[in-house]
Scaffold this motif. Structure first.
Motif, PDB file in Angstrom:
ATOM      1  N   PRO A  58     158.053  35.958 101.734  1.00  0.00           N
ATOM      2  CA  PRO A  58     157.698  37.129 100.893  1.00  0.00           C
ATOM      3  C   PRO A  58     158.123  38.533 101.747  1.00  0.00           C
ATOM      4  CG  PRO A  58     155.723  35.848 100.993  1.00  0.00           C
ATOM      5  CD  PRO A  58     156.745  35.017 101.777  1.00  0.00           C
ATOM      6  N   ASN A  75     161.477  35.950  99.010  1.00  0.00           N
ATOM      7  CA  ASN A  75     160.956  35.395  97.741  1.00  0.00           C
ATOM      8  C   ASN A  75     161.397  36.282  96.711  1.00  0.00           C
ATOM      9  OD1 ASN A  75     160.095  33.295  99.552  1.00  0.00           O
ATOM     10  ND2 ASN A  75     158.045  33.523  99.016  1.00  0.00           N
ATOM     11  N   GLU A  76     161.050  37.586  96.760  1.00  0.00           N
ATOM     12  CA  GLU A  76     161.370  38.399  95.506  1.00  0.00           C
ATOM     13  C   GLU A  76     162.774  38.389  95.123  1.00  0.00           C
ATOM     14  OE1 GLU A  76     157.966  40.046  98.156  1.00  0.00           O
ATOM     15  OE2 GLU A  76     160.022  39.174  98.321  1.00  0.00           O
ATOM     16  N   ARG A  79     163.384  35.384  93.343  1.00  0.00           N
ATOM     17  CA  ARG A  79     162.757  35.311  91.797  1.00  0.00           C
ATOM     18  C   ARG A  79     163.833  36.099  90.895  1.00  0.00           C
ATOM     19  NH1 ARG A  79     157.830  36.593  94.066  1.00  0.00           N
ATOM     20  NH2 ARG A  79     157.807  38.658  93.226  1.00  0.00           N
ATOM     21  N   HIS A  92     160.753  27.676 103.424  1.00  0.00           N
ATOM     22  CA  HIS A  92     160.195  28.593 102.642  1.00  0.00           C
ATOM     23  C   HIS A  92     158.701  28.836 102.478  1.00  0.00           C
ATOM     24  CE1 HIS A  92     160.580  29.475  97.848  1.00  0.00           C
ATOM     25  NE2 HIS A  92     160.113  30.141  98.502  1.00  0.00           N
ATOM     26  N   VAL A  94     155.442  29.899 101.381  1.00  0.00           N
ATOM     27  CA  VAL A  94     154.820  30.331  99.950  1.00  0.00           C
ATOM     28  C   VAL A  94     153.227  29.672  99.830  1.00  0.00           C
ATOM     29  CG1 VAL A  94     154.751  29.693  97.383  1.00  0.00           C
ATOM     30  CG2 VAL A  94     156.772  29.818  98.718  1.00  0.00           C
ATOM     31  N   MET A  98     150.330  32.108  95.721  1.00  0.00           N
ATOM     32  CA  MET A  98     151.814  32.610  95.266  1.00  0.00           C
ATOM     33  C   MET A  98     152.376  31.672  94.432  1.00  0.00           C
ATOM     34  SD  MET A  98     153.529  34.026  98.826  1.00  0.00           S
ATOM     35  CE  MET A  98     152.488  35.316  99.669  1.00  0.00           C
ATOM     36  N   PHE A 110     152.777  37.777  92.449  1.00  0.00           N
ATOM     37  CA  PHE A 110     153.684  36.880  93.094  1.00  0.00           C
ATOM     38  C   PHE A 110     153.644  35.554  92.350  1.00  0.00           C
ATOM     39  CE2 PHE A 110     152.529  39.858  96.346  1.00  0.00           C
ATOM     40  CZ  PHE A 110     153.706  40.034  97.033  1.00  0.00           C
ATOM     41  N   GLU A 112     155.578  31.913  92.278  1.00  0.00           N
ATOM     42  CA  GLU A 112     156.945  31.228  92.922  1.00  0.00           C
ATOM     43  C   GLU A 112     157.015  29.899  92.283  1.00  0.00           C
ATOM     44  OE1 GLU A 112     158.535  33.208  94.764  1.00  0.00           O
ATOM     45  OE2 GLU A 112     156.767  34.413  95.328  1.00  0.00           O
ATOM     46  N   VAL A 115     160.640  29.354  90.981  1.00  0.00           N
ATOM     47  CA  VAL A 115     161.624  29.081  92.355  1.00  0.00           C
ATOM     48  C   VAL A 115     161.547  27.980  93.056  1.00  0.00           C
ATOM     49  CG1 VAL A 115     161.890  30.385  94.543  1.00  0.00           C
ATOM     50  CG2 VAL A 115     161.615  31.705  92.424  1.00  0.00           C
TER      51      VAL A 115
END
Length: 288
Positions: A58, A75-76, A79, A92, A94, A98, A110, A112, A115
């Motif tokens: 993030p 991460n944004e 997405r 990754h 997360v 999230m 958030f 995820e 993703v």
């Protein structure tokens, strides 16, 4: 003694003792949010030892200081833009909140799940994908058919506890003077081991950043160059607070203000110039 891993060959699966390419590493630090949100990236220097430098996390974790170099995709961004251009091997970050969409801030929620699912389906089966999360049974309730079931039951993977991995690595590869209870960030242990070999104080984090005493080849100098490059125009009003906040993503607790002050004192001493920092660093080493 175990040889340090070859940094050019991702061998984390070998270190864990598995043939799986999907790895889940549990680090409970990711569960902390708000005023307690810190040290979420403490596992990154350890993972970088295995050649894993493509990182997704993030944007809120990116506080403007990198203790190791890595290539970041937020991460944004995943997405928003999808996962087609993601490079593997990938680490990754997360948290469970999230994954379920329970974590929110003033700007966004958030979530995820999609993703992570797309990454698991898109990655080459023989390529490492490391999911760092705060639980050994991560759940994606919207996408997992059986209620309460962890999605790792759907994908062949291995689960490991970060603290256990780091403890074993330190036992066989590094003679750090720092207790594991002080920090689980390998970077600080590497600096401590380096200073211990040099015969100087290495038992606390502030000692590691005493720039009047540390050797010129110490890894503790590296963050200063990063800070100088990131703020070449010196536009920040409270640089000490900026550095202290930057350290939050890497340190669990304790004297971040003392470390920030040491870094700021040295940066100001060399007037925010890399050449002058080089001169001080190596002249000081020669004089000592």
């Amino acid at each position: 003694m175990m040889d340090p891993p070859d940094s050019e060959t991702p061998a984390l699966a070998d270190f864990i003792g598995t043939r799986d390419s999907f790895l889940v590493i549990r680090d409970p630090q990711l569960a902390k949010t708000g005023s307690q949100a810190r040290a979420q990236l403490r596992s990154l220097p350890f993972l970088a030892q295995f050649g894993l430098r493509n990182i997704a996390h993030p944007g809120i974790y990116d506080n403007g200081l990198r203790l190791v170099e890595y290539d970041l995709v937020a991460n944004e961004t995943l997405r928003e833009n999808g996962v087609d251009d993601v490079e593997f091997p990938l680490v990754h970050y997360v948290s469970q909140e999230m994954l379920t969409g329970e974590l929110q801030d003033e700007d966004s929620t958030f979530d995820e799940q999609d993703v992570v699912r797309r990454l698991l389906r898109a990655r080459p089966t023989d390529t490492t994908y490391v999911l760092v999360t705060d639980t050994s049974t991560p759940k994606m309730p919207r996408l997992t058919k059986k209620p309460g079931k962890s999605f790792i039951d759907e994908f062949e993977c291995s689960v490991a506890d970060y603290k256990g991995l780091l403890k074993r690595y330190l036992q066989y590869n590094l003679d750090s003077a720092l207790p594991l209870s002080t920090t689980q960030n390998l970077y600080f242990h590497q600096v401590s081991a380096h200073h211990k070999r040099a015969g100087i104080e290495a038992g606390s984090i502030p000692d590691l950043f005493d720039y009047t005493r540390i050797p010129a080849d110490s890894p503790a100098w590296d963050p200063l160059y990063y800070l100088i490059r990131e703020d070449v125009d010196q536009v920040l009003e409270d640089y000490s607070e900026r550095i202290r906040e930057a350290l939050r993503s890497w340190t669990e607790r304790g004297p971040t203000q003392k470390v920030a002050n040491s870094m700021l004192d040295m940066i100001e001493r060399v007037d925010f110039e890399e050449d002058r920092l080089d001169n001080y660093r190596y002249r000081h080493q020669k004089d000592t």
